[in-house]
Write a protein that holds these residues in place. Structure first.
Motif, mmCIF file in Angstrom:
data_model
loop_
_atom_site.group_PDB
_atom_site.id
_atom_site.type_symbol
_atom_site.label_atom_id
_atom_site.label_comp_id
_atom_site.label_asym_id
_atom_site.label_seq_id
_atom_site.Cartn_x
_atom_site.Cartn_y
_atom_site.Cartn_z
ATOM 1 N N HIS A 212 0.841 -1.200 0.000
ATOM 2 C CA HIS A 212 0.000 0.000 0.000
ATOM 3 C C HIS A 212 0.881 1.256 0.000
ATOM 4 O O HIS A 212 0.627 2.213 0.735
ATOM 5 N N GLU A 214 1.423 3.666 -2.195
ATOM 6 C CA GLU A 214 0.815 4.923 -2.638
ATOM 7 C C GLU A 214 -0.002 5.554 -1.508
ATOM 8 O O GLU A 214 0.074 6.759 -1.264
ATOM 9 N N GLU A 215 -0.798 4.726 -0.833
ATOM 10 C CA GLU A 215 -1.635 5.229 0.255
ATOM 11 C C GLU A 215 -0.785 5.754 1.406
ATOM 12 O O GLU A 215 -1.079 6.808 1.980
ATOM 13 N N ILE A 216 0.286 5.029 1.730
ATOM 14 C CA ILE A 216 1.164 5.464 2.822
ATOM 15 C C ILE A 216 1.868 6.764 2.462
ATOM 16 O O ILE A 216 1.985 7.671 3.283
ATOM 17 N N SER A 217 2.347 6.868 1.226
ATOM 18 C CA SER A 217 3.050 8.089 0.820
ATOM 19 C C SER A 217 2.130 9.303 0.872
ATOM 20 O O SER A 217 2.544 10.387 1.303
ATOM 21 N N GLU A 218 0.877 9.136 0.454
ATOM 22 C CA GLU A 218 -0.068 10.248 0.525
ATOM 23 C C GLU A 218 -0.323 10.660 1.969
ATOM 24 O O GLU A 218 -0.393 11.854 2.287
ATOM 25 N N ALA A 219 -0.439 9.665 2.862
ATOM 26 C CA ALA A 219 -0.664 9.966 4.273
ATOM 27 C C ALA A 219 0.540 10.690 4.883
ATOM 28 O O ALA A 219 0.396 11.613 5.684
ATOM 29 N N ILE A 264 -2.123 1.754 8.362
ATOM 30 C CA ILE A 264 -2.559 1.545 6.978
ATOM 31 C C ILE A 264 -2.281 0.119 6.524
ATOM 32 O O ILE A 264 -3.110 -0.504 5.857
ATOM 33 N N ASP A 265 -1.110 -0.387 6.882
ATOM 34 C CA ASP A 265 -0.737 -1.737 6.465
ATOM 35 C C ASP A 265 -0.049 -2.446 7.626
ATOM 36 O O ASP A 265 1.114 -2.172 7.934
#
Length: 288
Positions: A212, A214-219, A264-265
């Motif tokens: 995940h 992409e999601e972590i980088s956005e967060a 997130i993960d």
């Protein structure tokens, strides 16, 4: 970004650089005049040459010899290194020499070992402060920079060779006990220098391996405002594609970042490494 802008402006500030060079020059003068010279210690670089010249000739003072030897080196460096770097470095040498005229006390240490410890801390702290500026402590630093820039000769290798020859030469003049004490002083000095040099630049280098990414980088960008770099990888066992995030943080935000990632993960791999020095990007950059 405001903090980065402030740190960058401070690192580039003329007055801040002059302050650090002045403080470094003061500590160097105290080290030489109050510890090294009274105990007949050697130092590394041109300062060591100056001390040895003073011991052999019995004339002038080590810091006066140091300034005299540095003059032709700076004239040579004028044609090969940045003018700003050289002028700052010359100012640091001038401060060291001038302070030497006013420091006429000796730190009351009878033990050579204790004197080596105190001298090493003072010498290393002074060198670290000066190297945190846009200049340096002078002496062999200028020669080393020229060799590095023009012939890609390692600065570390040059210093080791120069100091090794200097200490071998000093062995003809000084008792072996003093040579050993001097080596202890320089060993402590190198560690103190590294500590001071990296004191405000130590960070944590974090690798995050996750499905995940992409999601972590956005967060991370939204909540922590750290820069992050996305790398592409492949699992050696599973053969599946992996997303690897690389980011740099500090001790304060590290646990918060870890909690964010695992929220997130839960299966993410969170790897942390200590970094000695970080420059550029959102961090202050040291120029020459």
């Amino acid at each position: 970004m405001k903090l980065y802008s402030y740190n960058h402006k401070l690192a580039e500030s003329v007055w801040w650089n002059l302050f650090l060079l002045t403080l470094g020059g003061l500590l160097t003068a105290v080290c030489i005049q109050s510890v090294a010279a009274p105990h007949d210690f050697l130092a590394g670089g041109i300062m060591g040459v100056a001390l040895l010249t003073n011991y052999w000739t019995g004339t002038l003072t080590p810091l006066v010899w140091y300034a005299m030897i540095c003059v032709p080196i700076y004239l040579f460096g004028w044609f090969f290194v940045g003018k700003r770097f050289l002028l700052y470095t010359a100012y640091g040498t001038l401060c060291t020499t001038v302070f030497g005229f006013f420091i006429n006390f000796t730190i009351p240490l009878q033990s050579e070992l204790y004197a080596a410890v105190v001298g090493g801390v003072l010498h290393g702290a002074a060198g670290g402060l000066m190297l945190r500026t846009l200049g340096s402590g002078g002496g062999t630093d200028v020669i080393a920079v020229v060799l590095k820039d023009r012939w890609n000769f390692s600065i570390g290798q040059f210093n080791v060779i120069f100091n090794g020859l200097l200490f071998l030469l000093g062995a003809y003049r000084l008792p072996f006990d003093l040579i050993v004490a001097s080596m202890i002083m320089m060993f402590i000095s190198s560690n103190a220098l590294e500590y001071v040099l990296g004191m405000f630049n130590r960070r944590k280098l974090v690798f995050i391996i996750s499905d995940h990414g992409e999601e972590i980088s956005e967060a991370i960008l939204v909540t922590e405002r750290f820069g992050a770099t996305m790398l592409r990888g492949k699992g050696a066992y599973s053969g599946s594609d992996r997303e690897i995030l690389l980011t740099v943080t500090n001790n304060i935000a590290l646990k918060r970042l870890e909690n964010l990632v695992f929220s997130i993960d839960r299966n993410a791999l969170f790897i942390v490494e200590n970094t000695f020095y970080v420059s550029g990007g959102q961090f202050a950059r040291r120029g020459r």
